[in-house]
Design a protein around this motif. Structure first.
Motif, PDB file in Angstrom:
ATOM      1  N   ILE A 173     -39.307  51.791   6.283  1.00  0.00           N
ATOM      2  CA  ILE A 173     -38.981  52.840   7.162  1.00  0.00           C
ATOM      3  C   ILE A 173     -37.980  52.461   8.063  1.00  0.00           C
ATOM      4  N   TYR A 174     -38.207  51.406   8.764  1.00  0.00           N
ATOM      5  CA  TYR A 174     -37.282  51.053   9.815  1.00  0.00           C
ATOM      6  C   TYR A 174     -37.220  49.317  10.047  1.00  0.00           C
ATOM      7  N   HIS A 175     -36.066  48.998  10.341  1.00  0.00           N
ATOM      8  CA  HIS A 175     -36.299  47.418  10.538  1.00  0.00           C
ATOM      9  C   HIS A 175     -35.120  47.318  11.742  1.00  0.00           C
ATOM     10  N   HIS A 176     -35.651  46.647  12.698  1.00  0.00           N
ATOM     11  CA  HIS A 176     -34.810  46.223  14.005  1.00  0.00           C
ATOM     12  C   HIS A 176     -34.219  44.846  13.796  1.00  0.00           C
ATOM     13  N   ASP A 177     -32.925  44.860  13.593  1.00  0.00           N
ATOM     14  CA  ASP A 177     -31.935  43.731  13.003  1.00  0.00           C
ATOM     15  C   ASP A 177     -32.396  42.623  14.519  1.00  0.00           C
ATOM     16  N   PRO A 178     -32.767  41.439  14.518  1.00  0.00           N
ATOM     17  CA  PRO A 178     -32.918  40.840  15.609  1.00  0.00           C
ATOM     18  C   PRO A 178     -31.681  40.214  16.099  1.00  0.00           C
ATOM     19  N   MET A 179     -30.528  40.216  14.975  1.00  0.00           N
ATOM     20  CA  MET A 179     -29.210  39.547  15.518  1.00  0.00           C
ATOM     21  C   MET A 179     -28.482  40.730  16.305  1.00  0.00           C
ATOM     22  N   SER A 180     -28.909  42.166  16.425  1.00  0.00           N
ATOM     23  CA  SER A 180     -28.099  43.186  16.824  1.00  0.00           C
ATOM     24  C   SER A 180     -28.303  43.287  18.468  1.00  0.00           C
ATOM     25  N   GLY A 181     -29.295  42.439  19.078  1.00  0.00           N
ATOM     26  CA  GLY A 181     -29.704  42.682  20.425  1.00  0.00           C
ATOM     27  C   GLY A 181     -30.933  42.910  20.690  1.00  0.00           C
ATOM     28  N   CYS A 182     -31.058  43.274  21.990  1.00  0.00           N
ATOM     29  CA  CYS A 182     -32.629  43.673  22.249  1.00  0.00           C
ATOM     30  C   CYS A 182     -33.049  45.257  21.910  1.00  0.00           C
ATOM     31  N   PRO A 183     -34.379  45.215  21.479  1.00  0.00           N
ATOM     32  CA  PRO A 183     -34.644  46.603  21.037  1.00  0.00           C
ATOM     33  C   PRO A 183     -35.027  47.546  22.418  1.00  0.00           C
ATOM     34  N   ALA A 184     -34.820  48.712  22.244  1.00  0.00           N
ATOM     35  CA  ALA A 184     -35.063  49.552  23.598  1.00  0.00           C
ATOM     36  C   ALA A 184     -36.629  49.643  23.770  1.00  0.00           C
ATOM     37  N   SER A 185     -37.125  49.844  24.975  1.00  0.00           N
ATOM     38  CA  SER A 185     -38.527  49.802  25.355  1.00  0.00           C
ATOM     39  C   SER A 185     -39.274  50.754  24.705  1.00  0.00           C
ATOM     40  N   VAL A 186     -38.548  52.146  24.670  1.00  0.00           N
ATOM     41  CA  VAL A 186     -38.895  53.165  23.892  1.00  0.00           C
ATOM     42  C   VAL A 186     -38.410  53.518  22.851  1.00  0.00           C
ATOM     43  N   GLN A 187     -38.946  53.750  21.596  1.00  0.00           N
ATOM     44  CA  GLN A 187     -38.356  54.089  20.382  1.00  0.00           C
ATOM     45  C   GLN A 187     -39.057  55.141  19.697  1.00  0.00           C
ATOM     46  N   ASN A 188     -38.609  56.176  18.931  1.00  0.00           N
ATOM     47  CA  ASN A 188     -38.958  57.210  18.176  1.00  0.00           C
ATOM     48  C   ASN A 188     -38.443  56.933  16.986  1.00  0.00           C
ATOM     49  N   ILE A 189     -39.542  56.658  15.886  1.00  0.00           N
ATOM     50  CA  ILE A 189     -39.300  56.301  14.523  1.00  0.00           C
ATOM     51  C   ILE A 189     -39.968  57.428  13.629  1.00  0.00           C
ATOM     52  N   THR A 190     -39.064  58.230  12.985  1.00  0.00           N
ATOM     53  CA  THR A 190     -39.718  59.182  12.016  1.00  0.00           C
ATOM     54  C   THR A 190     -39.906  58.912  10.627  1.00  0.00           C
ATOM     55  N   VAL A 191     -41.038  59.251  10.089  1.00  0.00           N
ATOM     56  CA  VAL A 191     -41.423  58.996   8.717  1.00  0.00           C
ATOM     57  C   VAL A 191     -41.454  60.254   8.103  1.00  0.00           C
ATOM     58  N   ASN A 192     -40.409  60.318   7.006  1.00  0.00           N
ATOM     59  CA  ASN A 192     -40.491  61.685   6.405  1.00  0.00           C
ATOM     60  C   ASN A 192     -40.786  61.528   4.867  1.00  0.00           C
ATOM     61  N   ARG A 193     -42.192  60.966   4.837  1.00  0.00           N
ATOM     62  CA  ARG A 193     -42.690  60.850   3.471  1.00  0.00           C
ATOM     63  C   ARG A 193     -44.082  60.901   3.585  1.00  0.00           C
ATOM     64  N   LEU A 194     -44.933  61.367   2.719  1.00  0.00           N
ATOM     65  CA  LEU A 194     -46.221  61.144   2.745  1.00  0.00           C
ATOM     66  C   LEU A 194     -46.677  59.761   2.361  1.00  0.00           C
ATOM     67  N   ALA A 195     -47.644  59.266   3.248  1.00  0.00           N
ATOM     68  CA  ALA A 195     -47.981  58.015   3.400  1.00  0.00           C
ATOM     69  C   ALA A 195     -49.448  57.957   3.757  1.00  0.00           C
ATOM     70  N   GLN A 196     -50.287  57.104   3.221  1.00  0.00           N
ATOM     71  CA  GLN A 196     -51.493  56.771   3.716  1.00  0.00           C
ATOM     72  C   GLN A 196     -51.719  55.551   4.696  1.00  0.00           C
ATOM     73  N   GLU A 197     -50.832  54.644   4.661  1.00  0.00           N
ATOM     74  CA  GLU A 197     -50.630  53.377   5.534  1.00  0.00           C
ATOM     75  C   GLU A 197     -49.375  53.319   6.085  1.00  0.00           C
ATOM     76  N   ILE A 198     -49.265  52.598   7.280  1.00  0.00           N
ATOM     77  CA  ILE A 198     -48.287  52.299   8.131  1.00  0.00           C
ATOM     78  C   ILE A 198     -48.451  50.841   8.373  1.00  0.00           C
ATOM     79  N   VAL A 199     -47.408  49.832   8.124  1.00  0.00           N
ATOM     80  CA  VAL A 199     -47.476  48.362   8.118  1.00  0.00           C
ATOM     81  C   VAL A 199     -46.463  48.270   9.107  1.00  0.00           C
ATOM     82  N   PHE A 200     -46.717  47.325  10.249  1.00  0.00           N
ATOM     83  CA  PHE A 200     -45.936  46.786  11.275  1.00  0.00           C
ATOM     84  C   PHE A 200     -45.803  45.204  11.067  1.00  0.00           C
TER      85      PHE A 200
END
Length: 90
Positions: free
Chosen positions: A28-55
């Motif tokens: 769904i989403y990957h934060h590239d660690p070489m691109s800098g620091c991630p924002a402290s608040v992030q909104n990630i939208t999943v536009n598919r039917l799913a039973q499981e979310i893995v982090f």
């Protein structure tokens, strides 16, 4: 800042989930660690039917960081809120 390099995947029970597959259609989403620091608040939208979310939080070999509070030895997961919203059609 300690979560830099994280991945979000979604899948359901009919799929074979392999996060190590380089062409995973479940990514769904990957934060590239070489691109800098991630924002402290992030909104990630999943536009598919799913039973499981893995982090998963992992970093590439040779990772270096200028993010304040980041550790080069370990990763951290800090999730404060997850909203699961959906729509049911009858």
């Amino acid at each position: 800042s300690r979560a830099t390099g994280y991945y979000f995947y979604s899948y359901d029970s009919t799929e074979v989930f392999d996060p190590n597959s380089p062409n995973s259609s479940n990514l769904i989403y990957h934060h590239d660690p070489m691109s800098g620091c991630p924002a402290s608040v992030q909104n990630i939208t999943v536009n598919r039917l799913a039973q499981e979310i893995v982090f998963i939080n992992k970093r590439p070999p040779g990772y270096n960081s200028t993010c304040v509070g980041d550790s080069l030895e370990k990763t951290t997961v800090e999730i404060c809120e997850v909203k699961v919203m959906g729509e049911i059609s009858l």
